[in-house]
Design a protein around this motif. Structure first.
Motif, PDB file in Angstrom:
ATOM      1  N   THR A  12      23.416  -0.004  -6.523  1.00 42.49           N
ATOM      2  CA  THR A  12      24.487  -0.842  -7.051  1.00 42.49           C
ATOM      3  C   THR A  12      24.021  -1.621  -8.269  1.00 42.49           C
ATOM      4  O   THR A  12      24.710  -1.661  -9.294  1.00 42.49           O
ATOM      5  CB  THR A  12      25.001  -1.818  -5.980  1.00 42.49           C
ATOM      6  OG1 THR A  12      25.449  -1.059  -4.868  1.00 42.49           O
ATOM      7  CG2 THR A  12      26.134  -2.670  -6.509  1.00 42.49           C
ATOM      8  N   VAL A  15      23.658   0.766 -11.194  1.00 44.11           N
ATOM      9  CA  VAL A  15      24.923   1.243 -11.754  1.00 44.11           C
ATOM     10  C   VAL A  15      25.706   0.118 -12.414  1.00 44.11           C
ATOM     11  O   VAL A  15      26.234   0.275 -13.509  1.00 44.11           O
ATOM     12  CB  VAL A  15      25.779   1.917 -10.662  1.00 44.11           C
ATOM     13  CG1 VAL A  15      27.175   2.219 -11.168  1.00 44.11           C
ATOM     14  CG2 VAL A  15      25.098   3.185 -10.187  1.00 44.11           C
ATOM     15  N   ALA A  25      24.794   5.274 -14.788  1.00 48.07           N
ATOM     16  CA  ALA A  25      25.517   5.957 -13.717  1.00 48.07           C
ATOM     17  C   ALA A  25      25.181   7.444 -13.711  1.00 48.07           C
ATOM     18  O   ALA A  25      25.007   8.044 -12.647  1.00 48.07           O
ATOM     19  CB  ALA A  25      27.025   5.747 -13.878  1.00 48.07           C
ATOM     20  N   LYS A  29      23.437   9.400 -10.685  1.00 44.16           N
ATOM     21  CA  LYS A  29      24.033  10.610 -10.117  1.00 44.16           C
ATOM     22  C   LYS A  29      23.018  11.744 -10.096  1.00 44.16           C
ATOM     23  O   LYS A  29      22.890  12.448  -9.089  1.00 44.16           O
ATOM     24  CB  LYS A  29      25.275  11.027 -10.910  1.00 44.16           C
ATOM     25  CG  LYS A  29      25.922  12.285 -10.366  1.00 44.16           C
ATOM     26  CD  LYS A  29      27.160  12.675 -11.144  1.00 44.16           C
ATOM     27  CE  LYS A  29      27.731  13.971 -10.589  1.00 44.16           C
ATOM     28  NZ  LYS A  29      28.921  14.400 -11.301  1.00 44.16           N
ATOM     29  N   ASP A  43      29.529  11.570  -6.801  1.00 49.32           N
ATOM     30  CA  ASP A  43      30.680  11.012  -7.518  1.00 49.32           C
ATOM     31  C   ASP A  43      31.436  10.013  -6.649  1.00 49.32           C
ATOM     32  O   ASP A  43      31.898   8.986  -7.139  1.00 49.32           O
ATOM     33  CB  ASP A  43      31.625  12.120  -7.977  1.00 49.32           C
ATOM     34  CG  ASP A  43      31.099  12.909  -9.160  1.00 49.32           C
ATOM     35  OD1 ASP A  43      30.204  12.399  -9.879  1.00 49.32           O
ATOM     36  OD2 ASP A  43      31.568  14.050  -9.360  1.00 49.32           O
ATOM     37  N   LEU A  46      29.505   6.757  -6.554  1.00 42.25           N
ATOM     38  CA  LEU A  46      29.635   6.063  -7.837  1.00 42.25           C
ATOM     39  C   LEU A  46      31.046   5.499  -8.033  1.00 42.25           C
ATOM     40  O   LEU A  46      31.210   4.436  -8.629  1.00 42.25           O
ATOM     41  CB  LEU A  46      29.253   6.993  -8.984  1.00 42.25           C
ATOM     42  CG  LEU A  46      27.773   7.366  -9.033  1.00 42.25           C
ATOM     43  CD1 LEU A  46      27.521   8.411 -10.100  1.00 42.25           C
ATOM     44  CD2 LEU A  46      26.905   6.144  -9.246  1.00 42.25           C
ATOM     45  N   LYS A  47      32.047   6.190  -7.510  1.00 44.40           N
ATOM     46  CA  LYS A  47      33.425   5.682  -7.578  1.00 44.40           C
ATOM     47  C   LYS A  47      33.550   4.386  -6.786  1.00 44.40           C
ATOM     48  O   LYS A  47      34.159   3.413  -7.245  1.00 44.40           O
ATOM     49  CB  LYS A  47      34.396   6.738  -7.035  1.00 44.40           C
ATOM     50  CG  LYS A  47      35.811   6.249  -6.792  1.00 44.40           C
ATOM     51  CD  LYS A  47      36.609   6.137  -8.068  1.00 44.40           C
ATOM     52  CE  LYS A  47      38.069   5.894  -7.807  1.00 44.40           C
ATOM     53  NZ  LYS A  47      38.456   4.503  -7.728  1.00 44.40           N
ATOM     54  N   THR A  50      31.912   1.688  -8.755  1.00 35.86           N
ATOM     55  CA  THR A  50      32.769   1.286  -9.878  1.00 35.86           C
ATOM     56  C   THR A  50      33.897   0.382  -9.396  1.00 35.86           C
ATOM     57  O   THR A  50      34.224  -0.613 -10.047  1.00 35.86           O
ATOM     58  CB  THR A  50      33.351   2.529 -10.585  1.00 35.86           C
ATOM     59  OG1 THR A  50      32.266   3.329 -11.046  1.00 35.86           O
ATOM     60  CG2 THR A  50      34.240   2.149 -11.743  1.00 35.86           C
TER      61      THR A  50
END
Length: 117
Positions: A12, A15, A25, A29, A43, A46-47, A50
């Motif tokens: 976290t 990112v 990011a 990944k 993904d 990471l979503k 975000t």
């Protein structure tokens, strides 16, 4: 739970904050995929990161540590829920990724303690 906490806090921060020298990011990944996670699973993580980044306080605003801790635990819960929906291979790869991050974190802590003595 502690392993997940350490790993996701590292991820976290990497990112969301992305200070010089921290992975972007895309780099995060790539690291997750190198650990065996599918692109889809990476993904998804990471979503989630975000989505939580949108709640980050503005620059210069003092951070409420308890609120930050609560938000982080919500983040961990969301990632754990998400990983449970992924394939057994992704779940296994994620656990290996967490173990690697935990070991890296513990070695950095040990090195700092050794420097301070």
């Amino acid at each position: 739970m502690f392993k997940v906490f350490i790993t996701l806090s590292t991820l976290t921060l990497a990112v969301l904050c992305a200070p010089p020298g921290w992975p972007t990011a895309e780099e995060a990944k790539a690291e997750m995929e190198a650990s065996g996670l599918s692109a889809q699973a990476a993904d998804g993580i990471l979503k989630i990161a975000t989505d939580f980044a949108s709640n980050k306080p503005a620059e210069g605003i003092e951070i409420d540590r308890e609120a930050a801790r609560a938000a982080f635990h919500q983040f961990i819960d969301k990632v754990n829920e998400y990983i449970k929906t992924q394939s057994p291979a992704d779940q296994t790869a994620y656990e290996a990724f967490v173990a690697k991050k935990k070991a890296d974190f513990e070695s950095r802590i040990a090195a700092r303690k050794a420097e301070n003595q």
